[in-house]
Design a protein around this motif. Sequence first.
Motif, PDB file in Angstrom:
ATOM      1  N   ALA A  17       0.868  -1.179   0.000  1.00 34.69           N
ATOM      2  CA  ALA A  17       0.000   0.000   0.000  1.00 34.69           C
ATOM      3  C   ALA A  17       0.904   1.228   0.000  1.00 34.69           C
ATOM      4  O   ALA A  17       2.051   1.159   0.447  1.00 34.69           O
ATOM      5  N   ARG A  18       0.386   2.332  -0.474  1.00 31.64           N
ATOM      6  CA  ARG A  18       1.156   3.577  -0.511  1.00 31.64           C
ATOM      7  C   ARG A  18       1.448   4.077   0.908  1.00 31.64           C
ATOM      8  O   ARG A  18       0.667   3.810   1.831  1.00 31.64           O
ATOM      9  N   PRO A  19       2.543   4.837   1.090  1.00 35.91           N
ATOM     10  CA  PRO A  19       2.832   5.390   2.422  1.00 35.91           C
ATOM     11  C   PRO A  19       1.654   6.159   3.018  1.00 35.91           C
ATOM     12  O   PRO A  19       1.399   6.050   4.219  1.00 35.91           O
ATOM     13  N   ALA A  20       0.916   6.903   2.210  1.00 33.79           N
ATOM     14  CA  ALA A  20      -0.243   7.647   2.734  1.00 33.79           C
ATOM     15  C   ALA A  20      -1.287   6.706   3.317  1.00 33.79           C
ATOM     16  O   ALA A  20      -1.946   7.045   4.314  1.00 33.79           O
ATOM     17  N   GLN A  21      -1.454   5.537   2.732  1.00 28.92           N
ATOM     18  CA  GLN A  21      -2.426   4.570   3.229  1.00 28.92           C
ATOM     19  C   GLN A  21      -1.961   3.959   4.556  1.00 28.92           C
ATOM     20  O   GLN A  21      -2.776   3.703   5.446  1.00 28.92           O
ATOM     21  N   VAL A  22      -0.662   3.723   4.678  1.00 28.14           N
ATOM     22  CA  VAL A  22      -0.120   3.195   5.936  1.00 28.14           C
ATOM     23  C   VAL A  22      -0.206   4.269   7.016  1.00 28.14           C
ATOM     24  O   VAL A  22      -0.635   4.013   8.143  1.00 28.14           O
ATOM     25  N   PHE A  23       0.177   5.492   6.656  1.00 28.35           N
ATOM     26  CA  PHE A  23       0.139   6.606   7.606  1.00 28.35           C
ATOM     27  C   PHE A  23      -1.274   6.837   8.127  1.00 28.35           C
ATOM     28  O   PHE A  23      -1.475   7.156   9.305  1.00 28.35           O
ATOM     29  N   ALA A  24      -2.272   6.656   7.272  1.00 30.70           N
ATOM     30  CA  ALA A  24      -3.665   6.842   7.681  1.00 30.70           C
ATOM     31  C   ALA A  24      -4.026   5.920   8.844  1.00 30.70           C
ATOM     32  O   ALA A  24      -4.818   6.295   9.712  1.00 30.70           O
ATOM     33  N   ALA A  25      -3.451   4.730   8.887  1.00 29.39           N
ATOM     34  CA  ALA A  25      -3.719   3.785   9.976  1.00 29.39           C
ATOM     35  C   ALA A  25      -2.993   4.173  11.259  1.00 29.39           C
ATOM     36  O   ALA A  25      -3.300   3.650  12.330  1.00 29.39           O
ATOM     37  N   MET A  26      -2.026   5.102  11.152  1.00 35.89           N
ATOM     38  CA  MET A  26      -1.275   5.568  12.319  1.00 35.89           C
ATOM     39  C   MET A  26      -1.868   6.839  12.910  1.00 35.89           C
ATOM     40  O   MET A  26      -1.676   7.109  14.088  1.00 35.89           O
ATOM     41  N   GLN A  27      -2.572   7.610  12.104  1.00 39.05           N
ATOM     42  CA  GLN A  27      -3.069   8.897  12.596  1.00 39.05           C
ATOM     43  C   GLN A  27      -4.501   8.833  13.123  1.00 39.05           C
ATOM     44  O   GLN A  27      -4.918   9.720  13.854  1.00 39.05           O
ATOM     45  N   ASP A  28      -5.221   7.797  12.805  1.00 38.91           N
ATOM     46  CA  ASP A  28      -6.620   7.664  13.215  1.00 38.91           C
ATOM     47  C   ASP A  28      -6.692   6.808  14.485  1.00 38.91           C
ATOM     48  O   ASP A  28      -6.389   5.618  14.455  1.00 38.91           O
ATOM     49  N   PRO A  29      -7.097   7.391  15.617  1.00 37.62           N
ATOM     50  CA  PRO A  29      -7.087   6.619  16.873  1.00 37.62           C
ATOM     51  C   PRO A  29      -7.980   5.387  16.844  1.00 37.62           C
ATOM     52  O   PRO A  29      -7.663   4.389  17.493  1.00 37.62           O
ATOM     53  N   ASP A  30      -9.086   5.424  16.094  1.00 36.71           N
ATOM     54  CA  ASP A  30      -9.933   4.235  16.010  1.00 36.71           C
ATOM     55  C   ASP A  30      -9.200   3.095  15.321  1.00 36.71           C
ATOM     56  O   ASP A  30      -9.318   1.929  15.724  1.00 36.71           O
ATOM     57  N   ARG A  31      -8.434   3.430  14.293  1.00 38.38           N
ATOM     58  CA  ARG A  31      -7.666   2.400  13.589  1.00 38.38           C
ATOM     59  C   ARG A  31      -6.490   1.932  14.438  1.00 38.38           C
ATOM     60  O   ARG A  31      -6.181   0.734  14.475  1.00 38.38           O
ATOM     61  N   VAL A  32      -5.820   2.853  15.124  1.00 30.28           N
ATOM     62  CA  VAL A  32      -4.706   2.478  16.009  1.00 30.28           C
ATOM     63  C   VAL A  32      -5.200   1.499  17.066  1.00 30.28           C
ATOM     64  O   VAL A  32      -4.523   0.510  17.367  1.00 30.28           O
TER      65      VAL A  32
END
Length: 149
Positions: A17-32
Amino acid sequence: MELMESRSDARSRFIPARPAQVFAAMQDPDRVARWWGPAGFTNTIHQYDFKPGGRWLMTMHGPDGTNYPNESSFKRIVRDQLFEIEHLNGHHFVLTLELVPQAQGTQVLWRQTFDSVEHYQRLAEFVAGANEQNLERLAAEVMRVEGAS
């Protein structure tokens, strides 16, 4: 000062997946909350101020029902490139995740650095397995969302 390499657990995981897609999983507390921690753990995030100097308060719930309060501070954040925290309670460490773009996805470089070699060596076996599981869970979370879109 002891060399960083001798007091760190470093690992790497390719995620298609693109870095932006991975980063999205790090910035969203529900996903974290879905991917953070070793296999079998769940999380309740109480505060997640995703900015340098911001606080991150959460409780990790072990598979045996034990609760582990965690307090961290965000040290460095570079959108789609870098996520770094300092874990403040219990075992003190700095965790850095770097996202390196690859032709077909992202190489996630994970480094957990403790204050001393002695501290790291006491935890090294547990940390190695837990960090591998953490990366597996991150990859699964990224692919769960990307597969649905």
